[in-house]
Design a protein around this motif. Structure first.
Motif, short mmCIF file in Angstrom:
data_model
loop_
_atom_site.label_atom_id
_atom_site.label_comp_id
_atom_site.label_asym_id
_atom_site.label_seq_id
_atom_site.Cartn_x
_atom_site.Cartn_y
_atom_site.Cartn_z
N ALA A 92 0.86 -1.19 0.00
CA ALA A 92 0.00 0.00 0.00
C ALA A 92 0.89 1.24 0.00
CB ALA A 92 -0.90 0.00 1.23
N ALA A 93 0.42 2.31 -0.62
CA ALA A 93 1.24 3.52 -0.75
C ALA A 93 1.75 4.02 0.60
CB ALA A 93 0.45 4.61 -1.46
N GLY A 94 0.91 3.90 1.64
CA GLY A 94 1.29 4.40 2.97
C GLY A 94 1.94 3.35 3.86
N ALA A 108 0.81 -12.28 2.12
CA ALA A 108 0.67 -11.92 0.70
C ALA A 108 -0.79 -11.99 0.29
CB ALA A 108 1.49 -12.87 -0.17
N ALA A 109 -1.25 -10.97 -0.42
CA ALA A 109 -2.57 -11.03 -1.06
C ALA A 109 -2.42 -11.87 -2.33
CB ALA A 109 -3.05 -9.63 -1.40
N HIS A 128 14.64 -14.82 -1.94
CA HIS A 128 15.14 -14.09 -0.76
C HIS A 128 15.51 -15.03 0.39
CE1 HIS A 128 14.42 -10.01 -2.26
NE2 HIS A 128 13.42 -10.55 -2.93
N GLU A 129 15.54 -16.33 0.06
CA GLU A 129 15.95 -17.36 1.04
C GLU A 129 15.08 -17.37 2.28
OE1 GLU A 129 20.15 -16.69 1.64
OE2 GLU A 129 20.65 -17.56 -0.30
N TRP A 130 13.77 -17.13 2.07
CA TRP A 130 12.81 -17.28 3.15
C TRP A 130 12.36 -18.74 3.21
CZ3 TRP A 130 8.95 -12.87 1.41
CH2 TRP A 130 9.62 -11.63 1.47
N ASN A 131 11.89 -19.15 4.37
CA ASN A 131 11.29 -20.49 4.50
C ASN A 131 9.89 -20.44 3.90
OD1 ASN A 131 10.16 -22.92 5.24
ND2 ASN A 131 10.92 -22.86 7.35
N THR A 132 9.68 -21.16 2.81
CA THR A 132 8.37 -21.10 2.12
C THR A 132 7.24 -21.69 2.98
OG1 THR A 132 8.90 -23.14 0.93
CG2 THR A 132 9.34 -21.06 -0.21
N ASP A 133 7.58 -22.51 3.96
CA ASP A 133 6.55 -23.06 4.86
C ASP A 133 5.92 -21.96 5.71
OD1 ASP A 133 7.05 -25.59 3.94
OD2 ASP A 133 8.41 -26.13 5.58
N ASP A 134 6.62 -20.82 5.83
CA ASP A 134 6.14 -19.73 6.68
C ASP A 134 5.24 -18.75 5.92
OD1 ASP A 134 7.61 -20.77 8.76
OD2 ASP A 134 9.35 -19.47 8.43
N LEU A 135 5.05 -18.97 4.62
CA LEU A 135 4.26 -18.02 3.84
C LEU A 135 2.80 -18.02 4.28
CD1 LEU A 135 5.65 -18.53 0.22
CD2 LEU A 135 6.02 -16.58 1.72
N LYS A 136 2.22 -16.82 4.34
CA LYS A 136 0.82 -16.67 4.73
C LYS A 136 0.09 -15.90 3.61
CE LYS A 136 1.94 -14.68 8.76
NZ LYS A 136 3.34 -14.98 9.07
N PHE A 137 -1.19 -16.25 3.41
CA PHE A 137 -1.92 -15.70 2.26
C PHE A 137 -3.30 -15.18 2.66
CE2 PHE A 137 0.82 -19.13 0.63
CZ PHE A 137 1.65 -18.37 -0.20
N GLU A 138 -3.72 -14.15 1.94
CA GLU A 138 -5.08 -13.62 2.04
C GLU A 138 -5.67 -13.69 0.63
OE1 GLU A 138 -8.41 -11.58 3.87
OE2 GLU A 138 -6.63 -12.47 4.80
N GLY A 145 -9.77 -6.45 -5.17
CA GLY A 145 -9.69 -7.07 -3.85
C GLY A 145 -8.35 -6.84 -3.18
N ALA A 146 -7.30 -6.82 -4.00
CA ALA A 146 -5.95 -6.59 -3.46
C ALA A 146 -5.81 -5.16 -2.96
CB ALA A 146 -4.90 -6.88 -4.53
N VAL A 147 -6.36 -4.21 -3.71
CA VAL A 147 -6.32 -2.81 -3.29
C VAL A 147 -6.95 -2.67 -1.90
CG1 VAL A 147 -7.24 -0.50 -3.76
CG2 VAL A 147 -6.27 -1.85 -5.63
N LYS A 148 -8.11 -3.29 -1.74
CA LYS A 148 -8.85 -3.22 -0.46
C LYS A 148 -8.05 -3.90 0.67
CE LYS A 148 -13.62 -3.95 1.18
NZ LYS A 148 -13.53 -4.90 2.27
N ALA A 149 -7.51 -5.09 0.38
CA ALA A 149 -6.79 -5.85 1.41
C ALA A 149 -5.54 -5.12 1.89
CB ALA A 149 -6.43 -7.23 0.86
N LEU A 150 -4.80 -4.51 0.97
CA LEU A 150 -3.59 -3.79 1.36
C LEU A 150 -3.93 -2.50 2.11
CD1 LEU A 150 -2.12 -5.91 -0.31
CD2 LEU A 150 -0.77 -4.08 -1.35
N LYS A 151 -4.98 -1.83 1.65
CA LYS A 151 -5.41 -0.60 2.32
C LYS A 151 -5.85 -0.87 3.75
CE LYS A 151 -8.59 3.31 1.68
NZ LYS A 151 -9.73 3.84 0.91
N GLU A 152 -6.56 -2.01 3.96
CA GLU A 152 -7.06 -2.35 5.30
C GLU A 152 -6.06 -3.17 6.10
OE1 GLU A 152 -10.77 -4.32 4.48
OE2 GLU A 152 -11.75 -2.47 3.77
N ASP A 153 -4.88 -3.39 5.53
CA ASP A 153 -3.79 -4.14 6.19
C ASP A 153 -4.17 -5.60 6.50
OD1 ASP A 153 -1.08 -4.02 6.95
OD2 ASP A 153 -1.63 -3.93 9.07
N LYS A 154 -5.12 -6.15 5.69
CA LYS A 154 -5.43 -7.58 5.83
C LYS A 154 -4.33 -8.42 5.18
CE LYS A 154 -10.44 -7.08 6.15
NZ LYS A 154 -11.73 -7.21 5.43
N ALA A 155 -3.62 -7.80 4.25
CA ALA A 155 -2.41 -8.39 3.66
C ALA A 155 -1.43 -7.23 3.50
CB ALA A 155 -2.72 -9.02 2.30
N GLN A 156 -0.13 -7.58 3.42
CA GLN A 156 0.88 -6.51 3.40
C GLN A 156 1.53 -6.32 2.02
OE1 GLN A 156 0.59 -8.76 6.23
NE2 GLN A 156 -0.73 -7.02 6.78
#
Length: 283
Positions: A92-94, A108-109, A128-138, A145-156
């Motif tokens: 999100a822009a902010g 992630a949205a 980026h050498e992250w553990n893919t088991d730790d990934l979380k999704f919305e 829907g992505a615009v709304k989710a990022l704006k409301e911080d439901k996904a980052q």
């Protein structure tokens, strides 16, 4: 006149299809090609292929490969875009996040499970050498829907094609942190096995018309201006996009399919590889 139902994303990549329909180039070959937009992307199109809602899809390579392994009775009949897809990584822009590294362990949205935004989240995590088991999704269904989710911080963060999302970056709805290109040709044309069995000649004719159009597409008069106007893009962005994008008139190679399967396997998104004959149908 036989109807062929084709699905694809409502993005600039697919203008050649629309020009063929609008200029009645398919009709000249006794084909009634009906286009349906799928703003939800690959996951939505896989579902439509499975149900018979559409006969043919212009779909992300990795998405159809994964879904064929999962039981989608369709085959790749040709590569459509031979160049990689450039995925922008957006917040999100902010948002407080200033770099992709800071997004580790955030959500992630994604449009839906099995979509490009879902699969490429894994590719980005591995980069980026992250553990893919730790990934979380919305699950957000589509760009709105992505615009709304990022704006409301439901996904980052949200991964979507760089130039499709550029207007949202320009309007300061999104901020793009980086790009993540696919390691393979991005879009293929896939058709249901049933359609290929019943209508092989018509599908072949459809591809012949399309390939003639994509072959000359970049040389069409004022094509950059037409794309910019129709898809709400800045002309300079479209010109950059045209420079890095190439249409293909060839079948996907076995080497590329191996590369896609190897990556999906490495990311634990499939449990085993399949012979390339499971994915390809040559007309």
């Amino acid at each position: 006149m036989k109807t062929i139902k084709v699905g694809g994303v409502p993005e600039h990549f697919n203008l050649p299809w629309h020009l063929c329909i609008e200029e009645k180039l398919f009709e000249d070959k006794d084909l009634n090609v009906i286009w349906k937009d799928f703003p939800g992307g690959t996951g939505e199109m896989n579902k439509a292929l499975r149900s018979g809602e559409i006969d043919v899809a212009v779909i992300l390579t990795e998405g159809i490969v994964k879904d064929v392994i999962s039981g989608n009775e369709s085959k790749i009949i040709q590569t459509y875009i031979g160049s990689p897809l450039v995925w922008g990584i957006h917040v999100a822009a902010g948002s407080k996040y200033k770099s992709v590294e800071e997004l580790k362990n955030t959500k992630a949205a994604i449009s839906r499970k099995g979509s490009g935004s879902h699969l490429m989240s894994y590719v980005n995590a591995q980069n980026h050498e992250w553990n893919t088991d730790d990934l979380k999704f919305e699950i957000v269904k589509d760009l709105d829907g992505a615009v709304k989710a990022l704006k409301e911080d439901k996904a980052q963060y949200f991964m979507w094609e760089h130039f499709t999302t550029k207007p949202l970056v320009d309007k300061r709805v999104f901020r793009r942190l980086a790009d993540c290109p696919t390691p393979w040709p991005c879009f293929v044309i896939a058709a249901r096995n049933e359609t290929l069995k019943n209508e092989p000649e018509r599908i072949k004719r459809m591809l012949e018309v399309l390939n003639k159009e994509t072959n000359r597409f970049k040389d069409l008069p004022k094509i950059a201006e037409k794309l910019a106007e129709r898809y709400d893009q800045q002309l300079e962005d479209i010109k950059k996009w045209l420079e890095i994008t190439s249409w293909s008139q060839e079948q996907i190679s076995e080497e590329e399919l191996e590369k896609v399967q190897d990556k999906l396997l490495e990311l634990n998104l499939i449990s085993k590889k399949q012979p390339t004959s499971e994915f390809i149908h040559n007309l």
